[in-house]
Write a protein that holds these residues in place. Structure first.
Motif, short mmCIF file in Angstrom:
data_model
loop_
_atom_site.label_atom_id
_atom_site.label_comp_id
_atom_site.label_asym_id
_atom_site.label_seq_id
_atom_site.Cartn_x
_atom_site.Cartn_y
_atom_site.Cartn_z
N TRP A 201 -11.57 -27.69 -24.34
CA TRP A 201 -12.25 -27.88 -25.62
C TRP A 201 -11.68 -29.14 -26.28
N ALA A 202 -12.20 -30.29 -25.91
CA ALA A 202 -11.64 -31.57 -26.33
C ALA A 202 -12.18 -32.00 -27.68
N THR A 203 -11.77 -31.28 -28.71
CA THR A 203 -12.20 -31.65 -30.06
C THR A 203 -11.15 -31.20 -31.06
N THR A 204 -11.40 -31.48 -32.33
CA THR A 204 -10.44 -31.19 -33.39
C THR A 204 -10.04 -29.72 -33.41
N GLY A 205 -8.73 -29.48 -33.47
CA GLY A 205 -8.21 -28.12 -33.52
C GLY A 205 -7.82 -27.56 -32.18
N ALA A 206 -8.04 -28.33 -31.09
CA ALA A 206 -7.69 -27.84 -29.75
C ALA A 206 -6.18 -27.57 -29.66
N THR A 207 -5.82 -26.62 -28.83
CA THR A 207 -4.43 -26.25 -28.64
C THR A 207 -4.03 -26.41 -27.18
N SER A 208 -2.75 -26.25 -26.89
CA SER A 208 -2.27 -26.26 -25.51
C SER A 208 -2.11 -24.83 -25.03
N GLY B 262 -0.89 -22.42 -30.14
CA GLY B 262 -1.84 -22.31 -31.24
C GLY B 262 -1.99 -23.62 -32.00
N SER B 263 -2.87 -23.60 -32.97
CA SER B 263 -3.10 -24.76 -33.83
C SER B 263 -3.57 -24.25 -35.18
N PHE B 264 -3.96 -25.18 -36.06
CA PHE B 264 -4.45 -24.73 -37.37
C PHE B 264 -5.76 -23.97 -37.24
N LEU B 265 -6.42 -24.09 -36.08
CA LEU B 265 -7.71 -23.43 -35.88
C LEU B 265 -7.59 -22.18 -35.03
N PHE B 266 -6.64 -22.15 -34.09
CA PHE B 266 -6.48 -21.01 -33.17
C PHE B 266 -5.07 -20.43 -33.30
N PRO B 267 -4.95 -19.10 -33.26
CA PRO B 267 -3.63 -18.48 -33.37
C PRO B 267 -2.82 -18.68 -32.09
N TYR B 268 -1.51 -18.56 -32.23
CA TYR B 268 -0.66 -18.68 -31.04
C TYR B 268 -0.81 -17.42 -30.20
N GLN B 269 -0.49 -17.55 -28.94
CA GLN B 269 -0.63 -16.42 -28.01
C GLN B 269 0.67 -16.25 -27.24
N ALA B 270 1.27 -15.08 -27.35
CA ALA B 270 2.51 -14.77 -26.61
C ALA B 270 2.19 -13.81 -25.49
N LEU B 271 3.06 -13.77 -24.49
CA LEU B 271 2.90 -12.84 -23.36
C LEU B 271 4.10 -11.90 -23.36
N ARG B 272 3.84 -10.62 -23.63
CA ARG B 272 4.91 -9.62 -23.67
C ARG B 272 5.33 -9.30 -22.23
N LEU B 273 6.60 -9.54 -21.93
CA LEU B 273 7.11 -9.31 -20.58
C LEU B 273 7.61 -7.88 -20.39
N ASP B 274 8.33 -7.38 -21.38
CA ASP B 274 8.78 -5.98 -21.37
C ASP B 274 9.08 -5.58 -22.80
N SER B 275 9.74 -4.49 -22.99
CA SER B 275 10.01 -4.01 -24.35
C SER B 275 11.05 -4.87 -25.07
N LYS C 157 -1.54 -29.13 -39.52
CA LYS C 157 -2.57 -29.51 -38.56
C LYS C 157 -2.00 -30.24 -37.35
N GLY C 158 -0.75 -30.65 -37.43
CA GLY C 158 -0.13 -31.30 -36.27
C GLY C 158 -0.84 -32.57 -35.86
N ARG C 159 -1.15 -32.66 -34.57
CA ARG C 159 -1.77 -33.89 -34.05
C ARG C 159 -3.20 -34.08 -34.57
N TRP C 160 -3.74 -33.07 -35.20
CA TRP C 160 -5.08 -33.19 -35.76
C TRP C 160 -5.04 -33.51 -37.25
N SER C 161 -3.89 -33.90 -37.73
CA SER C 161 -3.75 -34.21 -39.15
C SER C 161 -4.65 -35.39 -39.54
N ASP C 162 -5.34 -35.25 -40.68
CA ASP C 162 -6.11 -36.36 -41.23
C ASP C 162 -5.42 -36.93 -42.46
#
Length: 410
Positions: free
Chosen positions: A268-275, A297-310, A364-369
């Protein structure tokens, strides 16, 4: 009968008296306000100061104190006191001018500390008198000493009196808009003789990295020495605290797409894209395998974590900026239109102003205006540089003359 044989002990007493008087003044006034010496008052003071030094030199034959002030017996104690007070300033945290005086500790603002000011004034006076003596009794052999003393005098006077004319302002700009107003440390708005239009703001980021965090505390693991896996070009696997991590897919500009039971990422190569990266993790004992997406995540999308165990989860921290810069257009009252690129440690200079890249919209990070600039104007700085250059010339001349004298002796 007094024989007028002042020495170093009298010099120490004078410096000690200045410190004592300075402490009383500081307790009564709270420090010297250099801002009250702004142009043109500082220019008048500099002229009067130099005139007084010349007059004192001319009456030196009638005033023993002036003759003594031009001797090493006066210079050495003043230098010792100056070095000591400068050392205190170096080991003490200095409080910015924006902090109210009542909240400033005794040594927290040394440039306004009266004992510091008076001792520096005394040393500057000694240097000034010696400079006047070398000027009035000019000899080629004394050029190195003249340059050293006169250069130091010029730098000290210009650096102190000129500080009142120094302006340090902050300007917030937005892409596509022209801004000519800036704020000082006290929040006062200033209209400038130049305007800035932000054409573009860009950030070059370091590659994304993966880390483990404690599910209960959110702290990076291991706590004392957190580990990270930098996902540079070609890195497809690594290890974090015994967990074996394999990278299955990597998208530098992605958007999250919620599914019924999970979230996936697409280009998704547009404003708000995340890694985002798709990984597979193997537990240290090899009995457990976990797979899924991880994103900062970014200002548009939440971060995503991967739960490995408890106990722990795999996360991607916000990508760190490697370089950020702004493409701008300057408009001046003189009619100039100048395009420049400003980045950290590479300011733009125009119409007597140095414009530094200070910050941006970190949300906004790299998408800062938005780009934040610091604008600094110091009209006395060229005079300070002239004094420093004079001292350098004096040092070079002293070295050359010393070599010449050595050869003549041989």
């Amino acid at each position: 009968m007094w024989k007028r044989t002042w020495g170093i002990s009298e010099g120490i007493m004078i410096c000690g008296g200045l410190v004592f008087i300075g402490l009383i003044l500081h307790l009564c006034t709270g420090g010297l306000d250099w801002g009250s010496f702004a142009w043109p008052l500082n220019v008048y003071l500099a002229i009067v100061y130099v005139a007084v030094l010349v007059i004192l030199y001319l009456v030196r034959s009638k005033v023993y104190f002036v003759r003594w002030a031009m001797s090493y017996q006066a210079a050495i104690p003043s230098l010792i006191f100056v070095v000591f007070l400068t050392f205190i300033m170096g080991i003490t945290k200095q409080v910015p001018a924006s902090v109210p005086r009542e909240d400033v500790p005794l040594f927290g603002r040394m440039l306004s500390f009266w004992p510091f000011v008076l001792v520096y004034f005394w040393m500057t006076t000694i240097v000034g008198l010696v400079s006047v003596r070398y000027l009035f009794s000019f000899k080629l052999s004394k050029i190195p000493f003249l340059c050293n003393h006169l250069g130091l005098f010029v730098a000290l006077v210009a650096g102190t009196l000129g500080s009142a004319d120094m302006q340090r302002l902050t300007m917030n700009t937005r892409v596509g808009q022209v801004e000519w107003r800036a704020l000082d440390a006290d929040g006062n708005l200033h209209e400038l003789p130049l305007a800035i239009e932000l054409k573009n703001f860009s950030i070059d980021e370091y590659p994304p990295k993966l880390m483990l965090i404690d599910n209960a505390t959110g702290k990076a693991l291991p706590e004392r020495a957190p580990e990270h896996l930098m996902l540079e070009e070609g890195v497809l696997a690594g290890s974090l605290s015994g967990w074996r991590i394999e990278v299955l897919d990597k998208i530098d500009m992605a958007a999250s797409v919620p599914g019924k039971d999970s979230v996936r990422y697409v280009e998704w190569a547009t404003t708000g894209a995340t890694s985002a990266v798709k990984v597979r993790a193997f537990s240290p004992d090899g009995k457990r395998t976990v797979g899924g997406w991880v994103s900062c995540g970014s200002f548009l999308f939440p971060y995503q974590a991967l739960r490995l165990d408890s106990a722990c989860s795999l996360v991607m921290p916000d990508r760190e900026p490697q370089r950020f810069f702004s493409d701008v257009v300057f408009y001046t009252k003189s009619g100039k239109i100048v395009e420049k690129t400003i980045e950290v440690n590479k300011p733009a200079t125009i119409e007597g102003w140095d414009v530094y890249q200070l910050s941006y919209d970190e949300g906004k990070g790299r998408w800062s205006d938005v780009s934040v600039f610091e604008l600094v104007s110091d009209p006395w700085l060229p005079i300070v540089y002239a004094g420093i250059i004079l001292m350098m010339v004096g040092a070079v001349c002293m070295f050359v003359m010393a070599q010449k004298t050595k050869k003549e002796e041989l």
